[in-house]
Design an enzyme around this catalytic site. Sequence first.
Site, PDB file in Angstrom:
ATOM      1  N   GLU A  87       0.830  -1.196   0.000  1.00 51.06           N
ATOM      2  CA  GLU A  87       0.000   0.000   0.000  1.00 51.06           C
ATOM      3  C   GLU A  87       0.871   1.255   0.000  1.00 51.06           C
ATOM      4  OE1 GLU A  87      -3.589  -0.551   2.149  1.00 51.06           O
ATOM      5  OE2 GLU A  87      -3.734   1.554   2.682  1.00 51.06           O
TER       6      GLU A  87
ATOM      7  N   SER B  32      -7.540   1.488  -2.360  1.00 50.23           N
ATOM      8  CA  SER B  32      -6.296   0.759  -2.579  1.00 50.23           C
ATOM      9  C   SER B  32      -6.637  -0.613  -3.144  1.00 50.23           C
ATOM     10  CB  SER B  32      -5.565   0.607  -1.250  1.00 50.23           C
ATOM     11  OG  SER B  32      -4.622  -0.425  -1.350  1.00 50.23           O
TER      12      SER B  32
ATOM     13  N   GLU C 107       2.023   1.746  -3.477  1.00 50.96           N
ATOM     14  CA  GLU C 107       0.893   2.213  -4.279  1.00 50.96           C
ATOM     15  C   GLU C 107       0.622   3.688  -4.006  1.00 50.96           C
ATOM     16  OE1 GLU C 107      -2.798   0.455  -3.029  1.00 50.96           O
ATOM     17  OE2 GLU C 107      -3.728   0.653  -5.003  1.00 50.96           O
TER      18      GLU C 107
END
Lengths: 661, 166
Positions: free
Chosen positions: A281, A321, A284
């Site tokens: 995450e 996400s 990302e």
Amino acid sequence: MDMKTRTAVIDNVTVLIEEEKNLLELVRKANIELPTFCYHSEISVYGACRMCMVDIEGRGILPACSTKPEDGMVVSTNTSQIREMRKMIIELMLASHDQSCTTCPKSGDCRLQNIAKQLGVEKIRFKQVNTHHELDLSSDAILRDPNKCILCGDCVRVCSEIQSVGALDFAYRGAQAKVVTSFNKGIGEVECVNCGQCIKVCPVGALMPKYQINDVWKSVHDKSKTVVVQIAPAVRVALGEYFGYKPGTTTTGQIISALRRMGFDKVYDTCFGADLTVLEEGREFLDRYSKNENLPLFTSCCPAWVKYAEQYYPDLLSHLSTCRSPQQMFGAICKDQLVNDLGISREDLVVVSIMPCTAKKFEARRDEFKVDGNPDVDHVITTKELSIMIKESGIDLNKIELGSFDMPFGFTTGAGVIFGSSGGVSEAVLRFAGHTLQKGLTGEFRQFRGNDRVKVSEIEIGDKKLRLAVVSGLANAKKLIDKIRKGEEHYDLVEVMACCGGCINGGGQPVSNEINAVSDRSKGLYDNDKMLQFHVSSDNPYIKQLYNETLDHDKAHKLLHTAYENRRRILQDDIIINKVPEDKKLSITICFGTSCFLRGAQTLYTQVMEYLTERDLLDKTEFTASFCGKQCKKGPVLSVNGKSIEHCTLEMAVAEIEKIL
Amino acid sequence: MRNDFPVKFDRVCEVLDKHKCDPNKLIAILQEVQEEYKYLPEDIMTYIATALGISPGSVFGVATFYSHFTLEPKGKYVIKVCDGTACHVRKSEEILKVLEKELGLSGRKKTSDDMIFTLETVACLGACGLAPVVVVNDEVHGSMTKEKTIELLNRIREQEKQENNK
Ligand code: SF4
Ligand code: SF4
Ligand code: FES
């Protein structure tokens, strides 16, 4: 200041009136445990159960929960008249309750049972009136037994006020009054997001987690299966409460040994999955941030929030996400690796997870998390179910030796542990991001600790300024998102947890009488963080090894990421607006889901209908409205003979119709 | 035969527009929609919930709270037998039995499969002077007997036959 101190006399003791919102709080401050069914400090006051009646001098008998404390009040909580009234209420409730206490899963911590005992109810003077209702088994997460419901309305208010879902509501009236879901459907067929907050307030056994204890025992006792178990962070600081420990006491060591004794082959830590989540995450996020794409990024570890977003914010799904939750990352890696290492089939490896959460049961059954029909996580049990299994095994948690996790999936950093508290995910991601952007930066980012349900902060890392929001409780999330949508607020990252305070307050956690239980559990997690060797997820040596040896980019994408779908709120048939017997030339479907509705589907419908009437085509047209065609971002959507037209206007629809004719 | 579905649904849209999709007008909206459909279909309630931005559960809650609203489709002729005290002592039960037998209906099954008849009992219609009372749609028939009930039923059936032959 010369503000006069205000006092009241409660059962002959003088008590100072401070910030108490109502007389009930004041009575409790005076250490008198007034019984209640319908009062919860976090939701609105309903004043229906009448258990909290007190006698106020000069004013008579009033419900304490809906009476303001006033200076000079003289209150008695235990007169013979009040005692008699309370007993009568309990007897009335029991007279229409199915009283199957011995087999009820709530037995032992049922408020009706406890209060009946506390008040010395010995017999029921009223005639038993029972109509039998079927159990609602439709959900993987929640079990409803309407036969037990006492109509306190607590679940109704939690679901709409705290979660802004409104899956449960009163219906019918008088003696027929019931708490139901829309159209009496199963709770698994409506908009319920499985958060389990209703379970936590239900005083009786009408709402319970759907137990999977028997499935777990069956696997454990099956010699042909290898059974591994993962433990979520929030479980370790709450399970102890079932065995007499204070909220927040860490019992990781005890839990591990107990699980080994029960027969689990390996005991692992979901925090390992959380460390993986942080890395995926975090990357990302940094990627989106540098491209200024799909911001804010919404976290996706909470499956109740994910379902909520799928139902109500289909247009924001690209902001979610794509990372799977720690539970699912763990399951996917476990099945992938261990099946290889041990040379067994996926079916023979059983992954059990112990979660503070009921929605995790739902998440584990999602199709996205299955390989050829076999789930990455086979069974999910809650903290409560674990406590039952420990008791069933006869294990004395207070005396058991401490154990430690199996490697490699039992190794975790402090960043993985704090996931269980609202704000923990953000803090963990920031630690990682800080570390990545500015070598050697090892800040803690404590901005997101504490009890607030909405926490906003601006953070500078290197030359970057990040604006983050951490929110818990879906009604709070809704308010925040509506502001973002209107352009009133801007954030780079938004962490959403459905349960107020985070997973530590999940629907599968113990129900505590202590006011500070949730913050104590949170503190427990941050203490765990301190005790661990590493505090940034990327320092986890086994995670490093995993990325070096097995997880290349493609594989990481396949195992650790997922996609979302727009969801109908309720399982329901389409509306057939116009039906033609045979000889149909045209078949038109229009989407009337929330998103299309907001984008003007109704106007489009009216225009198309007018057109069809003018052209005298109604006799040859079948017209259907569906509740969600799953293309919400492109609404309004209308399809003519199977061809769907996105962002449809009257002109576009007419063009298509004429083409066919 | 042209069906009237689109007309009805157009009415729903009109009603929603008229009330500006205001959730506080829910009862009025349900009332007007029921006038159109003669009952409140589930899918239409979900549509109303979507339009008002509230949960379908709350719409269902309101719709079931008021006995005025009905969630099941009713037949073309709604026959109500009064079972208030006055009618009861004057043997309204016999009349109900006759109707149940003739129409093949019961307390459970209230509407005939061909959607022609719905049979209901009501608490008191306030026409006690005419007891026992049977109401067909909005037409009151007083001082009923078993025989008169069968006559009434035959008249309705005859009327239906003629309409169908047209
Ligand atoms: S689980 Fe959550 S969403 Fe579902 S009914 Fe209970 S409170 Fe509402
Ligand atoms: S289900 Fe439980 S919380 Fe909900 S009204 Fe019934 S008793 Fe109260
Ligand atoms: S707690 Fe006061 S009326 Fe229920």
